[in-house]
Design a protein around this motif. Structure first.
Motif, PDB file in Angstrom:
ATOM      1  N   SER A  52      -4.115   0.445  -1.041  1.00  0.00           N
ATOM      2  CA  SER A  52      -4.129  -0.994  -0.802  1.00  0.00           C
ATOM      3  C   SER A  52      -4.260  -1.783  -2.104  1.00  0.00           C
ATOM      4  N   ALA A  53      -4.716  -1.129  -3.157  1.00  0.00           N
ATOM      5  CA  ALA A  53      -4.806  -1.799  -4.461  1.00  0.00           C
ATOM      6  C   ALA A  53      -3.449  -1.876  -5.160  1.00  0.00           C
ATOM      7  N   HIS A  54      -2.488  -1.116  -4.668  1.00  0.00           N
ATOM      8  CA  HIS A  54      -1.141  -1.093  -5.253  1.00  0.00           C
ATOM      9  C   HIS A  54      -0.145  -1.442  -4.160  1.00  0.00           C
ATOM     10  N   GLY A  55       0.647  -2.401  -4.409  1.00  0.00           N
ATOM     11  CA  GLY A  55       1.641  -2.768  -3.419  1.00  0.00           C
ATOM     12  C   GLY A  55       1.326  -4.104  -2.787  1.00  0.00           C
ATOM     13  N   VAL A  56       2.232  -4.525  -1.968  1.00  0.00           N
ATOM     14  CA  VAL A  56       2.133  -5.831  -1.325  1.00  0.00           C
ATOM     15  C   VAL A  56       2.166  -5.600   0.178  1.00  0.00           C
ATOM     16  N   ARG A  57       1.096  -5.974   0.838  1.00  0.00           N
ATOM     17  CA  ARG A  57       0.997  -5.719   2.274  1.00  0.00           C
ATOM     18  C   ARG A  57       1.968  -6.550   3.097  1.00  0.00           C
ATOM     19  N   ASP A  58       2.290  -7.741   2.642  1.00  0.00           N
ATOM     20  CA  ASP A  58       3.177  -8.598   3.428  1.00  0.00           C
ATOM     21  C   ASP A  58       4.532  -8.777   2.742  1.00  0.00           C
ATOM     22  N   ALA A  59       5.000  -7.729   2.082  1.00  0.00           N
ATOM     23  CA  ALA A  59       6.266  -7.820   1.360  1.00  0.00           C
ATOM     24  C   ALA A  59       7.421  -8.208   2.286  1.00  0.00           C
ATOM     25  N   ASP A  60       7.395  -7.728   3.510  1.00  0.00           N
ATOM     26  CA  ASP A  60       8.453  -8.064   4.454  1.00  0.00           C
ATOM     27  C   ASP A  60       8.479  -9.566   4.740  1.00  0.00           C
ATOM     28  N   GLU A  61       7.304 -10.145   4.897  1.00  0.00           N
ATOM     29  CA  GLU A  61       7.229 -11.582   5.173  1.00  0.00           C
ATOM     30  C   GLU A  61       7.630 -12.396   3.942  1.00  0.00           C
ATOM     31  N   GLN A  62       7.223 -11.942   2.771  1.00  0.00           N
ATOM     32  CA  GLN A  62       7.600 -12.636   1.540  1.00  0.00           C
ATOM     33  C   GLN A  62       9.118 -12.602   1.349  1.00  0.00           C
ATOM     34  N   LEU A  63       9.709 -11.450   1.578  1.00  0.00           N
ATOM     35  CA  LEU A  63      11.158 -11.334   1.448  1.00  0.00           C
ATOM     36  C   LEU A  63      11.871 -12.236   2.452  1.00  0.00           C
ATOM     37  N   ALA A  64      11.382 -12.271   3.679  1.00  0.00           N
ATOM     38  CA  ALA A  64      11.991 -13.130   4.696  1.00  0.00           C
ATOM     39  C   ALA A  64      11.922 -14.603   4.287  1.00  0.00           C
ATOM     40  N   ARG A  65      10.779 -15.037   3.730  1.00  0.00           N
ATOM     41  CA  ARG A  65      10.651 -16.423   3.272  1.00  0.00           C
ATOM     42  C   ARG A  65      11.648 -16.731   2.157  1.00  0.00           C
ATOM     43  N   ILE A  66      11.812 -15.807   1.238  1.00  0.00           N
ATOM     44  CA  ILE A  66      12.760 -16.009   0.136  1.00  0.00           C
ATOM     45  C   ILE A  66      14.175 -16.133   0.669  1.00  0.00           C
ATOM     46  N   VAL A  67      14.529 -15.244   1.571  1.00  0.00           N
ATOM     47  CA  VAL A  67      15.885 -15.251   2.150  1.00  0.00           C
ATOM     48  C   VAL A  67      16.113 -16.530   2.945  1.00  0.00           C
TER      49      VAL A  67
END
Length: 76
Positions: free
Chosen positions: A54-69
């Motif tokens: 959990s110290a490495h990586g992004v837990r909500d990467a899917d949501e962040q990518l969706a917002r960018i798109v």
């Protein structure tokens, strides 16, 4: 198969102790029984791996990518 990108993606988590890395061709019933079962039955190791992961990586990467798109699409 692929070009090794998943190995590169996993490296920081594995190096931090948050995961295990194995080639597809090396996964056997014996490996699963010995390695995965050992991890699942070692609460301290499992907690340590969870904290490291959990110290490495992004837990909500899917949501962040969706917002960018979605924001990129809104500008067209």
């Amino acid at each position: 198969i692929g070009n090794g990108e998943q190995r590169v993606n996993a490296r920081p988590v594995v190096e931090a102790g948050g995961g295990l890395l194995i080639d597809d061709s090396d996964i056997t019933a014996e490996w699963l029984t010995e390695t995965v079962a050992a991890v699942l039955h070692d609460d301290d190791r499992l907690r340590g791996m969870g904290a490291a992961a959990s110290a490495h990586g992004v837990r909500d990467a899917d949501e962040q990518l969706a917002r960018i798109v979605m924001s990129a699409g809104a500008g067209t």
